[in-house]
Structures are given as C-alpha cells and as structure tokens.
Design an enzyme around this catalytic site. Sequence first.
Site, PDB file in Angstrom:
ATOM      1  N   LYS A 139       0.836  -1.207   0.000  1.00  0.00           N
ATOM      2  CA  LYS A 139       0.000   0.000   0.000  1.00  0.00           C
ATOM      3  C   LYS A 139       0.869   1.255   0.000  1.00  0.00           C
ATOM      4  O   LYS A 139       1.825   1.364   0.775  1.00  0.00           O
ATOM      5  CB  LYS A 139      -0.912   0.019   1.230  1.00  0.00           C
ATOM      6  CG  LYS A 139      -1.814  -1.193   1.323  1.00  0.00           C
ATOM      7  CD  LYS A 139      -2.688  -1.182   2.556  1.00  0.00           C
ATOM      8  CE  LYS A 139      -3.829  -0.216   2.400  1.00  0.00           C
ATOM      9  NZ  LYS A 139      -4.813  -0.343   3.524  1.00  0.00           N
TER      10      LYS A 139
ATOM     11  N   GLY B 207      -7.715   3.607  -4.191  1.00  0.00           N
ATOM     12  CA  GLY B 207      -7.261   2.329  -4.718  1.00  0.00           C
ATOM     13  C   GLY B 207      -5.959   2.396  -5.491  1.00  0.00           C
ATOM     14  O   GLY B 207      -5.435   1.371  -5.916  1.00  0.00           O
TER      15      GLY B 207
ATOM     16  N   HIS C 190     -15.809  -4.212   3.163  1.00  0.00           N
ATOM     17  CA  HIS C 190     -15.276  -2.866   3.360  1.00  0.00           C
ATOM     18  C   HIS C 190     -16.346  -2.091   4.137  1.00  0.00           C
ATOM     19  O   HIS C 190     -17.391  -1.735   3.595  1.00  0.00           O
ATOM     20  CB  HIS C 190     -15.003  -2.224   1.999  1.00  0.00           C
ATOM     21  CG  HIS C 190     -14.390  -0.858   2.083  1.00  0.00           C
ATOM     22  ND1 HIS C 190     -13.398  -0.435   1.238  1.00  0.00           N
ATOM     23  CD2 HIS C 190     -14.621   0.192   2.904  1.00  0.00           C
ATOM     24  CE1 HIS C 190     -13.050   0.809   1.533  1.00  0.00           C
ATOM     25  NE2 HIS C 190     -13.803   1.210   2.541  1.00  0.00           N
TER      26      HIS C 190
ATOM     27  N   LYS D  52     -15.398   2.256  -5.339  1.00  0.00           N
ATOM     28  CA  LYS D  52     -16.741   1.895  -4.883  1.00  0.00           C
ATOM     29  C   LYS D  52     -17.778   2.166  -5.970  1.00  0.00           C
ATOM     30  O   LYS D  52     -17.731   3.191  -6.645  1.00  0.00           O
ATOM     31  CB  LYS D  52     -17.084   2.688  -3.619  1.00  0.00           C
ATOM     32  CG  LYS D  52     -16.095   2.474  -2.477  1.00  0.00           C
ATOM     33  CD  LYS D  52     -16.265   3.530  -1.408  1.00  0.00           C
ATOM     34  CE  LYS D  52     -15.151   3.454  -0.380  1.00  0.00           C
ATOM     35  NZ  LYS D  52     -15.188   4.570   0.584  1.00  0.00           N
TER      36      LYS D  52
ATOM     37  N   GLU E 214     -12.096   3.954   7.884  1.00  0.00           N
ATOM     38  CA  GLU E 214     -12.415   2.783   7.065  1.00  0.00           C
ATOM     39  C   GLU E 214     -11.815   1.524   7.680  1.00  0.00           C
ATOM     40  O   GLU E 214     -10.680   1.531   8.177  1.00  0.00           O
ATOM     41  CB  GLU E 214     -11.903   2.979   5.634  1.00  0.00           C
ATOM     42  CG  GLU E 214     -12.505   4.208   4.957  1.00  0.00           C
ATOM     43  CD  GLU E 214     -12.315   4.216   3.458  1.00  0.00           C
ATOM     44  OE1 GLU E 214     -11.585   3.346   2.936  1.00  0.00           O
ATOM     45  OE2 GLU E 214     -12.913   5.087   2.796  1.00  0.00           O
TER      46      GLU E 214
ATOM     47  N   ASN F 188     -10.179   8.984   5.924  1.00  0.00           N
ATOM     48  CA  ASN F 188     -10.365  10.022   4.909  1.00  0.00           C
ATOM     49  C   ASN F 188     -10.743  11.301   5.639  1.00  0.00           C
ATOM     50  O   ASN F 188     -11.807  11.390   6.255  1.00  0.00           O
ATOM     51  CB  ASN F 188     -11.462   9.634   3.923  1.00  0.00           C
ATOM     52  CG  ASN F 188     -11.057   8.456   3.050  1.00  0.00           C
ATOM     53  OD1 ASN F 188     -11.761   7.469   2.969  1.00  0.00           O
ATOM     54  ND2 ASN F 188      -9.916   8.541   2.394  1.00  0.00           N
TER      55      ASN F 188
ATOM     56  N   ARG G 224     -12.027  14.111   5.119  1.00  0.00           N
ATOM     57  CA  ARG G 224     -12.866  14.952   4.260  1.00  0.00           C
ATOM     58  C   ARG G 224     -14.258  14.343   4.212  1.00  0.00           C
ATOM     59  O   ARG G 224     -14.533  13.310   4.812  1.00  0.00           O
ATOM     60  CB  ARG G 224     -12.298  14.989   2.844  1.00  0.00           C
ATOM     61  CG  ARG G 224     -12.082  13.584   2.285  1.00  0.00           C
ATOM     62  CD  ARG G 224     -11.766  13.573   0.812  1.00  0.00           C
ATOM     63  NE  ARG G 224     -11.309  12.282   0.334  1.00  0.00           N
ATOM     64  CZ  ARG G 224     -12.083  11.240   0.053  1.00  0.00           C
ATOM     65  NH1 ARG G 224     -13.395  11.322   0.244  1.00  0.00           N
ATOM     66  NH2 ARG G 224     -11.567  10.109  -0.393  1.00  0.00           N
TER      67      ARG G 224
ATOM     68  N   VAL H 140     -17.759  10.680  -0.962  1.00  0.00           N
ATOM     69  CA  VAL H 140     -18.721  10.644  -2.057  1.00  0.00           C
ATOM     70  C   VAL H 140     -20.050  10.063  -1.566  1.00  0.00           C
ATOM     71  O   VAL H 140     -21.132  10.520  -1.930  1.00  0.00           O
ATOM     72  CB  VAL H 140     -18.183   9.794  -3.228  1.00  0.00           C
ATOM     73  CG1 VAL H 140     -19.196   9.710  -4.362  1.00  0.00           C
ATOM     74  CG2 VAL H 140     -16.865  10.361  -3.738  1.00  0.00           C
TER      75      VAL H 140
END
Length: 458
Positions: A163, A170, A213, A242, A280, A295, A297, A300
């Site tokens: 990662k 992703g 997830h 996603k 997450e 995240n 922020r 979506v």
Amino acid sequence: MTKETIKPFNKVLIANRGEIALRIIRTLKEMNIKSVAVYSEADKFSAHVSQADEAVCIGPGPSSLSYLNIDAIIAACKITGAQAVHPGYGFLSENARFAQAVIDNGMTFIGPSPEAILKLGEKAHARALAISAKVPVIPGSDGIVEKDFLKAAKKVGFPIMIKATMGGGGRGMRPAFGEEDFQKALDTAQGEAKAAFGDGRVYFERLVLNPRHIEVQMAADNYGNVVAFAERDCSMQRKNQKLIEESPSPFVTTEVRKELCAAAMRLAKAAKYSGVGTVEFLMDENHDFYFMEVNTRLQVEHPVTELVSGMDLVKLQIDIAQGKKLEITPERALEVHCHAIEHRINAEDYKKNFMPCPGTIEEWSPSGGLGIRLDSHVHTGYTIPSFYDSLIAKLIVFAPERQTALKRSKRALNEFTVKGVKTTIDFHKIMVNDEDFASGNMNTGLVERIIKKDESNR
C-alpha cells in the site's frame, strides 16, 4: 471545557466542481451564506457555476492548471472576499499544504487542521496512531518500508497487500500472494503511487481474504466532543473503486456497530480531530474488524449517512468550522432511521472495461418518486469533460428496510434514461439482481465475480 466561540461566515468559496460543489452550494443557501464557485474553462456551463452567488474561472481544463492550482484558488478567495473554503472531496480536500495556505491567508479551512490531515493522511502514521488508540489493525510492517522489501514482506507473511503511504482511491495498492509475484507487485504499486501522489513510499499489510469494506462516518468539534454514525457497507467495488454503498450494513450487528463506532471515536480523539471524517475498516467473516485508513474529508457516499441519520453533514462541517459545539449526542448519532443505498452513475462503457465516455448528453431523464434522492450537476445538452472523474450522478434510494430499498433501486434504475453517452446504469441493474447482493452476502470480490458472469453470458 473551552467556552464556545462562534465566528459566523458570510461567504464561502467551494474549491471543487460538479455535483459536490452544487451539493455544498445548496446547504449554504439554506444557511443564508453566500457561495463562490470556482471553475475551469471546461466547466463553464456546469450547474455549480450557475447556481453559485459568484463564480471565478481559475484556469484551463486540466485539473493541474485549475482545481489543483492553490495559488489560483487563494487568489479567487481574495478577489471575492470569501471568509472560508470548503474543499469538497478529491482534488485538494486532503492536502495539508492547501489547508495551511487557506489559514495563512486569513481564512478558515472547512475541515480538520493541517496537522491532523498530515497525521492521518499518511497511512503508515495513521496506522501507528490507531495502534496507540487501541483500534484493531491488520498485522503488517512497522511503518514505511524503505529497504529489504522482500525480507519485510516475509516477516509480515504472505499473502500481503502493498500500500502506498500517501495513496487513495485504490491507487498504489497491489496484492502479492508469494515471492514469485512480489517484485512485480511492488514495482507497480511504487510506480503508480509516484505518478499519482509524487511519493512512491509503501508499507505492507497482511491480506485479509474475502473481506467486507465497512466505514464509519464521524464528526468532532473544537471542544473535544466526538460522535460516530451507523456504518456504511462499501464492499461493492471494482479495483478498489466503490460502485454501491449502503447503510446500515446487512452484515453488521448492533453490538458490532457499537464497537466500530467506539473505535472510530477513539481514533478521532487520539488525533485531536476537528471536522467530519471517515474511518475505514476491513471486516472478516467472523465480524472481526481492522483499521484501514482515515479520509479527512467528506465522502462521495455521505448521502446514505445523511438519510439514515437525518443529519446534513455539510451543514455539520460548516457549523464546526464556525466554532459551534456538536449538538448531537453519540447515542442519537447511532440511531438508524431507514435503509439507504447509493448507486454511483458514471459515464463509462462497462462492456469495454469501464472505459470513460465523455461527450454531450442528448437526453437526461432521471428517476424520481418516493424514496429517491439524486445528486447531480448534469442536464440535457451538458458536455461531460474528459479531464475529470467520470461520476455524473449519485442515485440514492431509501426505505424503512433493505428489501424495500432494493425494490426501489430496481425501479429507479429502470426509470433512469440517459442518451448520448454510455453510462453504468445497466451494470447497476445487473448488480442489484445478483442473488448474493440481494441477500446481503457480499464482499470486496463480488463485483469482479458479477463482471465475469456477465461476460460469459454475452
């Protein structure tokens, strides 16, 4: 506890485009706050430009020359007298340098502090913070791996996930199942991360096979108060992107939900977080969950949480940035008022490996009716630019429980008509009719299995 100090905004600039910019403008109108849109030359006729109180062109179509141009955005703030900046999602929303530039120029960044963005944005550091907050983590390397890569991989134990430490969406992620494919996966992940984020550093985690997830939306004010909302299940994804999100997860029990939210709140407090963010997790078949990333922020998929909780998360962000204390309690935040499912509608040809399809929309006839919300900036005659993400709409359905929400998804997708460009609407129809998805038996590999099944049936 520090006394509440409120500094109300009169004008806010949205450093973003498209549906999320329009979404923010709508809340600003309800709060009687003036809005400033910024736009590239390619977005001149986007709905977010016409709906804002003011609009400033910040450069040519390519995002590097417009929506990622910090100097141009700061100049737009000064020209219009904006007191605060809302970054939306994507682009500069998780850029600590941008947040600092906003602050240095005497404005408020509607989001966490630059320090918190740095602390949680670099995934290896976020993992270390999660460990200190007693949040379960996947076994992995001790921080960033900068040498002896194979040795470090063996220590973690194959299969592993490579990662990028500054990755997202992703990108910069590759699995390696053994020594034979390790070097190729490492080279690919590092190269992708370097190209996308300017930082090729990586770390390793044990690969959790067939996971779900699961993510938790949290919010924290400037006075130490933190809440977390019922989880979102984002397992329906392709190549870590996603496609469908829903809340609550059909797999998560009430007890596990409490544990997930408690873990998210511990991490937010450990980071001294202020604002709205998402923690997450990956969850295995035994309901054991592991921290993945934060995240810093708006997401979506935030509409599903808004519908389930009854909260306006954009308003919550703005209230926190103005210095208001959270009025919602942790107990109230956990309440589930409905079941919501979001379908990301992209201008892509799913039969051609989801190839982007920019172009002019000849007919735009979205679905409506009971239990339907549509977040979009496009219309008949709108030309989709080739420079940006292919998302053109978010179709969100909601109902008292999941089975009714699924029926509404099917009805709404069948009603939705778009001509002139290819979209993923037909692929969403395939997904909602899949037996595993309908029964809630999904994991992060289900979409790829549906794609293979569809290809064999053509």
